[in-house]
Design a protein around this motif. Structure first.
Motif, PDB file in Angstrom:
ATOM      1  N   ALA A  68     -17.268 -31.217   1.961  1.00 29.31           N
ATOM      2  CA  ALA A  68     -17.744 -31.430   3.336  1.00 29.31           C
ATOM      3  C   ALA A  68     -16.586 -31.902   4.189  1.00 29.31           C
ATOM      4  O   ALA A  68     -16.136 -33.029   4.059  1.00 29.31           O
ATOM      5  CB  ALA A  68     -18.863 -32.472   3.336  1.00 29.31           C
ATOM      6  N   ARG A  69     -16.091 -30.991   5.062  1.00 31.47           N
ATOM      7  CA  ARG A  69     -14.951 -31.354   5.892  1.00 31.47           C
ATOM      8  C   ARG A  69     -15.358 -31.382   7.361  1.00 31.47           C
ATOM      9  O   ARG A  69     -16.347 -30.765   7.745  1.00 31.47           O
ATOM     10  CB  ARG A  69     -13.800 -30.376   5.668  1.00 31.47           C
ATOM     11  CG  ARG A  69     -13.411 -30.376   4.195  1.00 31.47           C
ATOM     12  CD  ARG A  69     -12.184 -29.537   3.936  1.00 31.47           C
ATOM     13  NE  ARG A  69     -12.053 -29.320   2.493  1.00 31.47           N
ATOM     14  CZ  ARG A  69     -10.948 -29.613   1.801  1.00 31.47           C
ATOM     15  NH1 ARG A  69      -9.903 -30.122   2.390  1.00 31.47           N
ATOM     16  NH2 ARG A  69     -10.901 -29.386   0.510  1.00 31.47           N
ATOM     17  N   THR A  70     -14.544 -32.073   8.130  1.00 35.91           N
ATOM     18  CA  THR A  70     -14.879 -32.208   9.555  1.00 35.91           C
ATOM     19  C   THR A  70     -14.433 -30.975  10.324  1.00 35.91           C
ATOM     20  O   THR A  70     -13.619 -30.177   9.850  1.00 35.91           O
ATOM     21  CB  THR A  70     -14.162 -33.423  10.161  1.00 35.91           C
ATOM     22  OG1 THR A  70     -12.767 -33.287   9.884  1.00 35.91           O
ATOM     23  CG2 THR A  70     -14.681 -34.718   9.583  1.00 35.91           C
ATOM     24  N   GLY A  71     -14.959 -30.828  11.533  1.00 37.17           N
ATOM     25  CA  GLY A  71     -14.420 -29.853  12.480  1.00 37.17           C
ATOM     26  C   GLY A  71     -15.116 -28.512  12.538  1.00 37.17           C
ATOM     27  O   GLY A  71     -14.704 -27.647  13.309  1.00 37.17           O
TER      28      GLY A  71
ATOM     29  N   GLU B 228     -10.093 -19.370   4.484  1.00 39.87           N
ATOM     30  CA  GLU B 228     -10.831 -20.493   5.074  1.00 39.87           C
ATOM     31  C   GLU B 228     -11.796 -21.121   4.074  1.00 39.87           C
ATOM     32  O   GLU B 228     -12.202 -22.269   4.249  1.00 39.87           O
ATOM     33  CB  GLU B 228     -11.652 -20.031   6.292  1.00 39.87           C
ATOM     34  CG  GLU B 228     -10.837 -19.537   7.470  1.00 39.87           C
ATOM     35  CD  GLU B 228     -10.437 -18.067   7.353  1.00 39.87           C
ATOM     36  OE1 GLU B 228     -10.741 -17.433   6.311  1.00 39.87           O
ATOM     37  OE2 GLU B 228      -9.815 -17.550   8.298  1.00 39.87           O
ATOM     38  N   GLY B 229     -12.224 -20.318   3.084  1.00 37.60           N
ATOM     39  CA  GLY B 229     -13.216 -20.816   2.144  1.00 37.60           C
ATOM     40  C   GLY B 229     -14.054 -19.674   1.613  1.00 37.60           C
ATOM     41  O   GLY B 229     -13.750 -18.499   1.851  1.00 37.60           O
TER      42      GLY B 229
ATOM     43  N   ILE C 137     -19.347 -21.178   2.846  1.00 44.13           N
ATOM     44  CA  ILE C 137     -19.917 -22.242   2.014  1.00 44.13           C
ATOM     45  C   ILE C 137     -18.797 -23.220   1.678  1.00 44.13           C
ATOM     46  O   ILE C 137     -17.751 -22.830   1.128  1.00 44.13           O
ATOM     47  CB  ILE C 137     -20.528 -21.662   0.721  1.00 44.13           C
ATOM     48  CG1 ILE C 137     -21.658 -20.688   1.082  1.00 44.13           C
ATOM     49  CG2 ILE C 137     -21.038 -22.780  -0.192  1.00 44.13           C
ATOM     50  CD1 ILE C 137     -22.151 -19.852  -0.079  1.00 44.13           C
ATOM     51  N   ASP C 138     -18.954 -24.486   2.051  1.00 44.08           N
ATOM     52  CA  ASP C 138     -17.965 -25.543   1.807  1.00 44.08           C
ATOM     53  C   ASP C 138     -16.543 -25.106   2.180  1.00 44.08           C
ATOM     54  O   ASP C 138     -15.610 -25.232   1.367  1.00 44.08           O
ATOM     55  CB  ASP C 138     -17.966 -25.979   0.324  1.00 44.08           C
ATOM     56  CG  ASP C 138     -19.265 -26.669  -0.078  1.00 44.08           C
ATOM     57  OD1 ASP C 138     -20.047 -27.042   0.828  1.00 44.08           O
ATOM     58  OD2 ASP C 138     -19.485 -26.845  -1.289  1.00 44.08           O
ATOM     59  N   PRO C 139     -16.331 -24.596   3.400  1.00 45.74           N
ATOM     60  CA  PRO C 139     -14.978 -24.134   3.761  1.00 45.74           C
ATOM     61  C   PRO C 139     -14.008 -25.312   3.897  1.00 45.74           C
ATOM     62  O   PRO C 139     -14.417 -26.419   4.212  1.00 45.74           O
ATOM     63  CB  PRO C 139     -15.193 -23.468   5.128  1.00 45.74           C
ATOM     64  CG  PRO C 139     -16.387 -24.154   5.686  1.00 45.74           C
ATOM     65  CD  PRO C 139     -17.268 -24.472   4.525  1.00 45.74           C
ATOM     66  N   TRP C 140     -12.712 -25.033   3.607  1.00 43.52           N
ATOM     67  CA  TRP C 140     -11.702 -26.089   3.728  1.00 43.52           C
ATOM     68  C   TRP C 140     -10.911 -25.975   5.017  1.00 43.52           C
ATOM     69  O   TRP C 140     -10.121 -26.831   5.344  1.00 43.52           O
ATOM     70  CB  TRP C 140     -10.803 -26.139   2.497  1.00 43.52           C
ATOM     71  CG  TRP C 140     -10.366 -24.782   1.992  1.00 43.52           C
ATOM     72  CD1 TRP C 140      -9.282 -24.086   2.405  1.00 43.52           C
ATOM     73  CD2 TRP C 140     -11.014 -23.984   0.996  1.00 43.52           C
ATOM     74  NE1 TRP C 140      -9.217 -22.886   1.750  1.00 43.52           N
ATOM     75  CE2 TRP C 140     -10.252 -22.795   0.867  1.00 43.52           C
ATOM     76  CE3 TRP C 140     -12.165 -24.138   0.220  1.00 43.52           C
ATOM     77  CZ2 TRP C 140     -10.611 -21.774  -0.021  1.00 43.52           C
ATOM     78  CZ3 TRP C 140     -12.502 -23.120  -0.661  1.00 43.52           C
ATOM     79  CH2 TRP C 140     -11.727 -21.957  -0.776  1.00 43.52           C
ATOM     80  N   ARG C 141     -11.114 -24.855   5.748  1.00 43.67           N
ATOM     81  CA  ARG C 141     -10.541 -24.781   7.088  1.00 43.67           C
ATOM     82  C   ARG C 141     -11.679 -24.739   8.099  1.00 43.67           C
ATOM     83  O   ARG C 141     -12.803 -24.369   7.764  1.00 43.67           O
ATOM     84  CB  ARG C 141      -9.688 -23.520   7.256  1.00 43.67           C
ATOM     85  CG  ARG C 141      -8.423 -23.582   6.438  1.00 43.67           C
ATOM     86  CD  ARG C 141      -7.463 -22.500   6.901  1.00 43.67           C
ATOM     87  NE  ARG C 141      -6.436 -22.265   5.890  1.00 43.67           N
ATOM     88  CZ  ARG C 141      -5.724 -21.151   5.800  1.00 43.67           C
ATOM     89  NH1 ARG C 141      -5.946 -20.161   6.651  1.00 43.67           N
ATOM     90  NH2 ARG C 141      -4.809 -21.028   4.882  1.00 43.67           N
TER      91      ARG C 141
ATOM     92  N   GLU D  73     -10.104 -24.617  -2.836  1.00 39.76           N
ATOM     93  CA  GLU D  73      -9.391 -25.888  -2.714  1.00 39.76           C
ATOM     94  C   GLU D  73     -10.295 -27.049  -3.094  1.00 39.76           C
ATOM     95  O   GLU D  73     -10.132 -28.162  -2.614  1.00 39.76           O
ATOM     96  CB  GLU D  73      -8.827 -26.054  -1.294  1.00 39.76           C
ATOM     97  CG  GLU D  73      -7.706 -25.068  -1.035  1.00 39.76           C
ATOM     98  CD  GLU D  73      -6.990 -25.264   0.294  1.00 39.76           C
ATOM     99  OE1 GLU D  73      -7.201 -26.302   0.950  1.00 39.76           O
ATOM    100  OE2 GLU D  73      -6.248 -24.351   0.685  1.00 39.76           O
ATOM    101  N   TYR D  74     -11.273 -26.788  -3.950  1.00 38.52           N
ATOM    102  CA  TYR D  74     -12.122 -27.882  -4.406  1.00 38.52           C
ATOM    103  C   TYR D  74     -11.425 -28.638  -5.531  1.00 38.52           C
ATOM    104  O   TYR D  74     -10.727 -28.048  -6.333  1.00 38.52           O
ATOM    105  CB  TYR D  74     -13.471 -27.361  -4.941  1.00 38.52           C
ATOM    106  CG  TYR D  74     -14.206 -26.460  -3.993  1.00 38.52           C
ATOM    107  CD1 TYR D  74     -14.234 -26.751  -2.632  1.00 38.52           C
ATOM    108  CD2 TYR D  74     -14.848 -25.320  -4.450  1.00 38.52           C
ATOM    109  CE1 TYR D  74     -14.907 -25.911  -1.752  1.00 38.52           C
ATOM    110  CE2 TYR D  74     -15.529 -24.486  -3.585  1.00 38.52           C
ATOM    111  CZ  TYR D  74     -15.551 -24.767  -2.236  1.00 38.52           C
ATOM    112  OH  TYR D  74     -16.206 -23.942  -1.383  1.00 38.52           O
ATOM    113  N   GLY D  75     -11.677 -29.916  -5.588  1.00 39.09           N
ATOM    114  CA  GLY D  75     -11.230 -30.844  -6.646  1.00 39.09           C
ATOM    115  C   GLY D  75     -10.144 -30.294  -7.530  1.00 39.09           C
ATOM    116  O   GLY D  75     -10.399 -29.996  -8.688  1.00 39.09           O
TER     117      GLY D  75
END
Lengths: 344, 568
Positions: free
Chosen positions: A39-42, A9-10, A20-24, A323-325
């Motif tokens: 910064a992702r939604t949800g 998840e991050g 911290i800054d999770p992508w899921r 999954e950053y940049g």
């Protein structure tokens, strides 16, 4: 014990049970800054620096459940002492300091060490373990001081204006555009902005950042002034019909990737201004060293060279898969989050 | 060096031809003829042989920048250009050199060649320290012989014409041979380029050839030909030879041979010396150098064409520094003449193609030397008829047809204003292949995975243990957008990294096109292809349906197919 581990998840803090800054999508997310890959939604609950609240609400929705902290202010969550410290990357960007049973970790998100006047300057935080980015983690990346870059940009603008040619400068709408704006000399001519850029200017101004006046081309009374103007537009505007109104313009791109002749030529612009909101090679070294950390995790960018280099310097360095940049993807400036908004 | 570096930056900073033209003009007006002479040389594609071994340049950078070798390599792969990598890694200098290009090249750079490594390093470090970052980049490019900036020879020609106030064609004529390796540009050479036009016709002094007239691809289907270019009677049709384009210049009792790269290659083809006696002075013939099988002389008609040997054999000859009698005996070269540019000291380029051809045939007939052959004409009742005859191209070892308008004059370069030549090429061989390795590209493809290795299956689909065998590398044919998309997939499907190379999970199939196919002991697949490139990305095709080694082997010329053991 490890205060941060990589999960699908991050980046996750086990004793604090937050990410911290999770992508899921997760329950609790600490957000270092408002760029789309961080910064992702949800998520159910957000925590960010107070200076970044405006940006996050603009991008993720006004009604997100967001708790904000002033820089340096700390809270305790499940025994983990958490505080946020300026990362100098964009408005509201923060490094996350975690302290648990005497152990200190800092997750830096994205950062830049040179102060730029549009956000709080990077602050070095001592820690045992430092989590760093490595976007420009090769010695070929060394930035000029920003006043020299601004001088180049203004000179380019002036010489175009002298020939009655509009100057179109492509840059990311959030962060870079405002930093460029802060260095422009408004006496040269009008400053026009694309519809993706202006809302973010607004957030910066509301946060007290002093930016020169900007306007939409559609609202321009005297169209003869177009040839004197500088146009700030996101990279996605390049090659769109929106550009036609500027006639025979000169174009440029402002990004750290412009350091390489190949990337600049691939962009197909006249000029490349090497201006980045990430640390250059000496900046990364300096920042890592100043933390006094013995362990370093590298999250994204030039991971392998940075890990190997740090190990050769005697540090315990490893990579985190995130999954950053995605490496070099940014070189193509196709970060969708940076290109939202319609032209006006 | 600073003025030349500034010119480089102005040229590099724009994509507009007019802006480049202005930059060139400004430079030529501003600098001395000595400097301009060298600038023209480099901009028009001239490059001295490498002055300093690349290895030494790398080592010097490591020493001065205090970097481990692996970090230099990582940097180099990100930049995709050695000179640029060095300029970025070497410490920034506060100095800049106002000294001109000629002084730099002649007194500082050329003397570096052949020096012992220790002395070279001692001399190079202070040399480079005199230069600011941009001058450094340009200077290192001159040293490595990799100087290139987005300026065509035509643009240089136009800029010189503007400076001289004379016709660009005249400048093009004078510029022929200027960048030849043996040439050392001087102020006098430069002044000659821009001198006022001389009535005496000094343009054809010594062995000077003419600028080559180049063909355009004809990309139409046969039934569109009549509407687009008229009937076949208006055209002179010839085979498109797969050799080296060349001009034979005969003046003052001497013969010169020039290649299309405007390189003087007389010494490479000593067998053509016999033509010195049979060709009259004041004559220039345009044609194709090919390796010729004199043994099959008894045949007639189309059979004769089998005397042309594959390009690969010609390559063996060009590659050699010294030619022994064995090579001359095994790989004899002839010129297939197809145009006459000068006769009896007169420039014939204004004559119609048909008249030039008629005179050329007389000359070849009178010469009676096997080293000078006429490129035969092909006639057909219709374009469809010619298309059928064109099918023989592959077996004859040619690339298709050349169409030359009978009333056309001989133009300069890729112009179309005084007549046109079309190349009507046969379709390339094709195969559907799987991308298995990728490497980052150079120049504008730096840091992008754009150079690929392709494989085919070693046996048909019913063999569950079959493997992919690499057979070709290709890096052209994709659009920028496709390139980015493929790059992203490569990063996501990487299996292993070996330095700059990544192996990927085979997921992508591409249709490759190539011009020739031959057996090769140097390739794992046993096959080598010529000019491989990507024709299209077969996103519709699963990896399992890619071609096999057997389909490739079936494309091999009959005689060279391997024994059946592999095919089973």
């Amino acid at each position: 014990m490890d205060l941060v581990i990589a999960r699908p998840e991050g980046l996750y803090c086990p004793p604090g049970d937050f990410y911290i800054d999770p992508w899921r999508q997760v329950e609790r997310a600490v957000i270092t800054h408002g760029h789309g890959d961080h910064a992702r939604t949800g998520h159910q609950h957000y925590l960010s620096a107070a200076a970044g609240e405006g940006i996050l609400r603009k991008r993720l929705g006004a009604d997100i459940d967001l708790l904000s902290l002033e820089y340096g202010e700390s809270i305790n969550h499940h025994g983990v002492n958490l505080s946020l410290h300026p990362a100098g990357h964009v408005l509201g960007s923060a490094q996350v300091r975690l302290e648990y049973k005497g152990e200190v970790w800092v997750a830096s998100g994205d950062y830049k060490v040179e102060a730029d006047g549009t956000c709080a300057p990077f602050e070095s935080v001592r820690c045992h373990t430092f989590i760093t980015e490595s976007t420009f983690g090769l010695p070929i990346y060394q930035w000029q001081p920003q006043n020299e870059i601004f001088a180049d940009i203004n000179q380019w603008w002036q010489s175009n204006a002298d020939n009655n040619r509009a100057s179109v400068l492509f840059c990311y709408a959030f962060g870079k555009a405002q930093r460029v704006l802060s260095g422009l000399n408004p006496h040269i001519g009008p400053i026009l902005v694309h519809g993706a850029v202006e809302p973010l200017n607004q957030v910066y101004r509301e946060a007290g950042v002093n930016l020169p006046a900007t306007q939409y081309v559609s609202g321009m009374q005297d169209k003869s002034q177009i040839g004197k103007s500088l146009v700030l537009a996101p990279p996605s505007a390049q090659g769109t019909p929106w550009m036609k109104r500027f006639g025979d313009y000169s174009d440029a791109f402002a990004s750290g990737w412009m350091q390489l002749r190949g990337t600049r030529r691939r962009r197909g612009v006249d000029r490349g201004f090497i201006m980045s909101d990430h640390a250059d090679w000496p900046g990364l070294q300096k920042a890592i060293q100043a933390t006094g950390a013995e362990r370093v995790f590298v999250t994204h960018g030039q991971i392998h060279p940075m890990v190997r280099w740090l190990c050769e310097q005697g540090l315990d360095a490893q990579a985190f898969v995130t999954e950053y940049g995605e490496e070099a993807a940014e070189a193509e400036a196709n970060l969708s989050a940076e290109t939202e908004g319609s032209p006006i | 060096m600073k003025a030349f570096a500034d010119l480089y930056n102005r040229l590099d900073a724009t994509t507009s031809s007019n802006a480049k033209l202005a930059a060139l003009r400004d430079y030529f007006f501003a600098v001395s003829p000595e400097d301009a002479a060298w600038a023209v040389y480099f901009l028009a594609g001239g490059r001295p042989r490498q002055l300093v071994p690349t290895k030494l340049l790398r080592e010097l950078t490591l020493t001065v920048a205090i970097l481990p070798e692996w970090l230099f390599e990582e940097s180099y792969h990100a930049v995709g250009d050695l000179a640029e990598t060095m300029a970025l890694l070497l410490p920034e200098s506060i100095h800049t050199s106002e000294e001109g290009l000629a002084a730099w090249v002649e007194t500082k750079l050329l003397p570096l060649r052949g020096l012992a490594p220790e002395i070279l390093t001692l001399q190079l470090i202070p040399l480079l320290q005199q230069l600011d970052k941009r001058s450094k980049l340009v200077c290192i490019k001159l040293i490595t012989g990799s100087f290139r900036v987005g300026v065509s020879r035509l643009l240089v020609t136009r800029a010189l014409a503007a400076v001289a106030g004379i016709d660009a064609k005249r400048v093009a004529q004078r510029l022929v041979g200027y960048t030849d390796l043996s040439a050392r540009p001087t102020a006098a050479h430069y002044l000659k380029l821009i001198a006022p036009v001389n009535e005496e016709g000094d343009e054809r002094s010594e062995g000077q050839p003419y600028p080559f007239f180049l063909a355009h691809p004809l990309q139409l289907s046969t039934d569109q030909f009549a509407a687009a270019i008229g009937s076949p009677e208006q055209w002179q049709v010839e085979w498109k030879w797969d050799g080296i384009r060349a001009q034979l210049v005969k003046r003052d009792g001497q013969l010169w041979v020039w290649s299309r790269g405007e390189e003087l290659v007389t010494d490479h083809f000593p067998e053509l010396n016999v033509l010195t006696d049979c060709l009259a002075d004041g004559m220039v013939i345009d044609g194709e150098l090919v390796v010729w099988n004199h043994g099959a002389v008894n045949a007639t008609g189309q059979e004769e064409l089998k005397q042309v040997q594959p390009y690969a054999l010609l390559q063996q000859r060009i590659g050699r520094k010294t030619l022994n009698s064995k090579i001359l005996g095994n790989l004899p070269v002839v010129i297939l003449a197809y145009d006459l540019l000068e006769w009896q000291g007169e420039d014939w380029r204004e004559q119609p193609q048909s008249a030039r051809r008629e005179q050329l045939e007389k000359i070849v007939l009178a010469c009676k030397q096997p080293q000078l052959q006429i490129s035969p004409l092909i006639t057909g009742e219709s374009w469809q008829d010619l298309d059928r005859q064109r099918e023989a191209s592959r077996s004859l070892g040619v690339e298709g047809f050349m169409l030359k308008r009978k009333d056309a004059r001989y133009g300069v370069g890729r112009t179309k204003d005084v007549g046109v030549w079309w190349k009507w090429k046969i379709d390339p061989y094709t195969a559907d292949a799987v991308l298995i390795y990728a490497q980052t590209g150079h120049g504008r493809r730096a840091s992008l995975y754009t150079d690929y290795t392709f494989a085919v299956w070693d046996s048909p689909e019913d063999n569950p243990n079959r493997k992919l065998v690499p057979f070709a590398k290709a890096y052209s044919g994709l659009t920028d957008a496709e390139m980015r998309e493929v790059d992203a997939i490569i990063r996501k499907t990487t299996v292993e990294k070996f330095g700059p190379v990544r192996s990927v999970t085979p997921t992508m199939v591409f249709e490759l096109g190539f011009e020739g196919i031959a057996l090769s002991s140097r390739h794992k697949s046993g096959i080598a292809v010529r000019f491989p490139r990507m024709l299209r990305w077969r996103q519709d095709k699963p990896v399992a349906e890619a071609d096999t080694l057997q389909t490739l082997q079936a494309l091999l010329p009959q005689a060279s197919r391997p024994a059946n053991k592999d095919v089973a």
